[in-house]
Enzyme design. Sequence first.
Site, PDB file in Angstrom:
ATOM      1  CG  ASP A  86      -1.998   1.053   1.171  1.00  0.00           C
ATOM      2  OD1 ASP A  86      -2.456   1.353   0.055  1.00  0.00           O
ATOM      3  OD2 ASP A  86      -2.367   1.596   2.233  1.00  0.00           O
ATOM      4  CB  SER A  94      -6.320   3.108  -0.777  1.00  0.00           C
ATOM      5  OG  SER A  94      -5.973   3.065   0.584  1.00  0.00           O
ATOM      6  CD  GLN A 104      -4.264   1.575  -3.030  1.00  0.00           C
ATOM      7  OE1 GLN A 104      -3.733   2.658  -3.141  1.00  0.00           O
ATOM      8  NE2 GLN A 104      -3.955   0.726  -2.059  1.00  0.00           N
TER       9      GLN A 104
HETATM   10  C1  LIG Z   1     -13.254   7.595   1.013  1.00  0.00           C
HETATM   11  C2  LIG Z   1     -14.240   7.906   2.119  1.00  0.00           C
HETATM   12  C3  LIG Z   1     -13.785   9.189   2.786  1.00  0.00           C
HETATM   13  C4  LIG Z   1     -15.636   8.071   1.575  1.00  0.00           C
HETATM   14  O1  LIG Z   1     -15.811   9.306   0.968  1.00  0.00           O
HETATM   15  P1  LIG Z   1     -17.174  10.087   1.145  1.00  0.00           P
HETATM   16  O2  LIG Z   1     -17.054  11.307   0.315  1.00  0.00           O
HETATM   17  O3  LIG Z   1     -18.303   9.180   0.872  1.00  0.00           O
HETATM   18  O4  LIG Z   1     -17.123  10.358   2.707  1.00  0.00           O
HETATM   19  P2  LIG Z   1     -17.724  11.542   3.540  1.00  0.00           P
HETATM   20  O5  LIG Z   1     -19.066  11.919   3.017  1.00  0.00           O
HETATM   21  O6  LIG Z   1     -17.595  11.104   4.956  1.00  0.00           O
HETATM   22  O7  LIG Z   1     -16.679  12.728   3.276  1.00  0.00           O
HETATM   23  C5  LIG Z   1     -15.365  12.676   3.699  1.00  0.00           C
HETATM   24  C6  LIG Z   1     -14.753  14.050   3.475  1.00  0.00           C
HETATM   25  O8  LIG Z   1     -14.710  14.320   2.071  1.00  0.00           O
HETATM   26  C7  LIG Z   1     -15.461  15.510   1.787  1.00  0.00           C
HETATM   27  N1  LIG Z   1     -16.097  15.329   0.484  1.00  0.00           N
HETATM   28  C8  LIG Z   1     -16.991  14.379   0.154  1.00  0.00           C
HETATM   29  N2  LIG Z   1     -17.351  14.517  -1.120  1.00  0.00           N
HETATM   30  C9  LIG Z   1     -16.657  15.583  -1.613  1.00  0.00           C
HETATM   31  C10 LIG Z   1     -16.580  16.219  -2.864  1.00  0.00           C
HETATM   32  N3  LIG Z   1     -17.289  15.782  -3.901  1.00  0.00           N
HETATM   33  N4  LIG Z   1     -15.759  17.276  -3.012  1.00  0.00           N
HETATM   34  C11 LIG Z   1     -15.018  17.716  -1.971  1.00  0.00           C
HETATM   35  N5  LIG Z   1     -15.042  17.136  -0.738  1.00  0.00           N
HETATM   36  C12 LIG Z   1     -15.850  16.092  -0.567  1.00  0.00           C
HETATM   37  C13 LIG Z   1     -16.459  15.601   2.905  1.00  0.00           C
HETATM   38  O9  LIG Z   1     -16.915  16.912   3.063  1.00  0.00           O
HETATM   39  C14 LIG Z   1     -15.614  15.156   4.075  1.00  0.00           C
HETATM   40  O10 LIG Z   1     -14.742  16.193   4.455  1.00  0.00           O
HETATM   41  P3  LIG Z   1     -14.474  16.547   5.997  1.00  0.00           P
HETATM   42  O11 LIG Z   1     -13.859  15.301   6.571  1.00  0.00           O
HETATM   43  O12 LIG Z   1     -13.506  17.713   5.915  1.00  0.00           O
HETATM   44  O13 LIG Z   1     -15.788  16.843   6.590  1.00  0.00           O
HETATM   45  C15 LIG Z   1     -14.346   6.763   3.113  1.00  0.00           C
HETATM   46  O14 LIG Z   1     -14.756   5.595   2.429  1.00  0.00           O
HETATM   47  C16 LIG Z   1     -13.050   6.491   3.792  1.00  0.00           C
HETATM   48  O15 LIG Z   1     -12.519   7.297   4.531  1.00  0.00           O
HETATM   49  N6  LIG Z   1     -12.531   5.286   3.568  1.00  0.00           N
HETATM   50  C17 LIG Z   1     -11.281   4.898   4.172  1.00  0.00           C
HETATM   51  C18 LIG Z   1     -10.128   5.277   3.273  1.00  0.00           C
HETATM   52  C19 LIG Z   1      -8.825   4.919   3.945  1.00  0.00           C
HETATM   53  O16 LIG Z   1      -8.621   5.226   5.106  1.00  0.00           O
HETATM   54  N7  LIG Z   1      -7.928   4.201   3.201  1.00  0.00           N
HETATM   55  C20 LIG Z   1      -6.707   3.700   3.786  1.00  0.00           C
HETATM   56  C21 LIG Z   1      -5.715   4.819   4.032  1.00  0.00           C
HETATM   57  S1  LIG Z   1      -5.098   5.518   2.540  1.00  0.00           S
HETATM   58  C22 LIG Z   1      -3.633   4.681   2.272  1.00  0.00           C
HETATM   59  O17 LIG Z   1      -3.199   3.992   3.102  1.00  0.00           O
HETATM   60  C23 LIG Z   1      -2.978   4.831   0.961  1.00  0.00           C
HETATM   61  C24 LIG Z   1      -2.188   6.088   0.809  1.00  0.00           C
HETATM   62  O18 LIG Z   1      -2.262   6.976   1.676  1.00  0.00           O
HETATM   63  O19 LIG Z   1      -1.477   6.206  -0.206  1.00  0.00           O
END
Ligand SMILES: CC(C)(COP(=O)(O)OP(=O)(O)OC[C@H]1O[C@@H](n2cnc3c(N)ncnc32)[C@H](O)[C@@H]1OP(=O)(O)O)[C@@H](O)C(=O)NCCC(=O)NCCSC(=O)CC(=O)O
Length: 336
Positions: free
Chosen positions: A250, A271, A321
């Site tokens: 990852d 991711s 991914q």
């Molecule tokens: C991806 C998700 C955030 C889902 O997105 P959603 O948009 O549906 O979630 P949500 O509605 O709670 O919104 C989360 C944040 O995004 C914002 N947001 C949502 N839609 C938006 C849009 N269209 N434009 C701009 N901002 C937007 C919201 O306001 C919120 O901001 P605010 O929070 O400011 O209110 C969730 O599934 C998630 O967190 N999954 C886990 C992902 C993860 O942790 N992966 C592993 C780590 S990454 C990794 O390890 C790899 C790496 O780093 O390389």
Amino acid sequence: MAGRKTEEEVHSVSRSSDPPGPGEDSSSQSSDAPYPQDLRSVLVTSVLNLEELDVDLYRGTHHWVPHTQRLFGGQIMGQALVAAAKSVSDNLYAHSLHCYFVRAGDPKVPVLYQVDRTRDGRSFTVRSVKAIQHGQPILICQASFQVLQTSPLQHQFTMPVVPQPEDLLTAEELIQRYLRYKPDLTENAREGLNKLLANEVPIEIKPVRPAHFHRLAPAEPKRLFWARARGYIGEGTMKLHCCVAAYVSDFALLGTVLLPYSEYKAYFTASLDHAMWFHSTFRSDEWMLYECESPWAGSSRGLAQGRLWRRDGVLAATCSQEGVLRVKPVTHTSKL
Ligand SMILES: CC(C)(COP(=O)(O)OP(=O)(O)OC[C@H]1O[C@@H](n2cnc3c(N)ncnc32)[C@H](O)[C@@H]1OP(=O)(O)O)[C@@H](O)C(=O)NCCC(=O)NCCSC(=O)CC(=O)O
């Protein structure tokens, strides 16, 4: 005072004519040596060493948390695979896992792993694992295991020809060089690099083309780097090496999507899912080449694919991914 060097000089390995700077001595001498057995990988002693709470229920704790302050996806996947693997017999080997990251992991509390023994077959055995925090799933994962089987059907791609790890610098050595030889770095960039240096990522990496790796210049969405777990793991079991590889896989994979877009900076990346297939035996504490590429981006999402190569050219694992990437234009002249 630090002199200005060209990009190539900054990135090149020079063992004799370039005197090591403060703090560089030990890392540049030891970075290619195998780890001594008493320097055991924290991935084995801590991160992937789950506490058993009940039958098929485990608790995992954290070691390194990325600057995003959400749990590293590789850690959750690696721990989920450990939990799944504990419920299968020793003659079964992980051959694939499919994960969805459904919520951000909270670094302030441990993660619970609940294993469901979905199916036990003659050749294949499937487990479902739910990673839970605050009573809600943060990851759902399915892992499949197989007994060893031989087949006349055998092929693989050819490993790219790249410099060997001995001829490349570690990410830390590169950062030290940027700090020393690039006096025109902005304060922000300098602070960011120092934070990166202070990070205790339990993975060691050696970028093949550092300027592309660090997004110093726009490039095709392709990244090549050598990677291995920091610290000694040893022969161990393949189960364990697969869990470590899930952790490693990852790292820096999703960032490949951003490589062509130097005019944008990401303010939110995560991711969404991660799939992985294991093809052959390998040691995750030995250098493996991670070949990452992104075939597509759109709709605030990007797809990244990775191949983990054993040093001898055997394809060890393949990953895929998809992630969410929200970007905004770069507004200031950044040196990094
Ligand atoms: C991806 C998700 C955030 C889902 O997105 P959603 O948009 O549906 O979630 P949500 O509605 O709670 O919104 C989360 C944040 O995004 C914002 N947001 C949502 N839609 C938006 C849009 N269209 N434009 C701009 N901002 C937007 C919201 O306001 C919120 O901001 P605010 O929070 O400011 O209110 C969730 O599934 C998630 O967190 N999954 C886990 C992902 C993860 O942790 N992966 C592993 C780590 S990454 C990794 O390890 C790899 C790496 O780093 O390389």
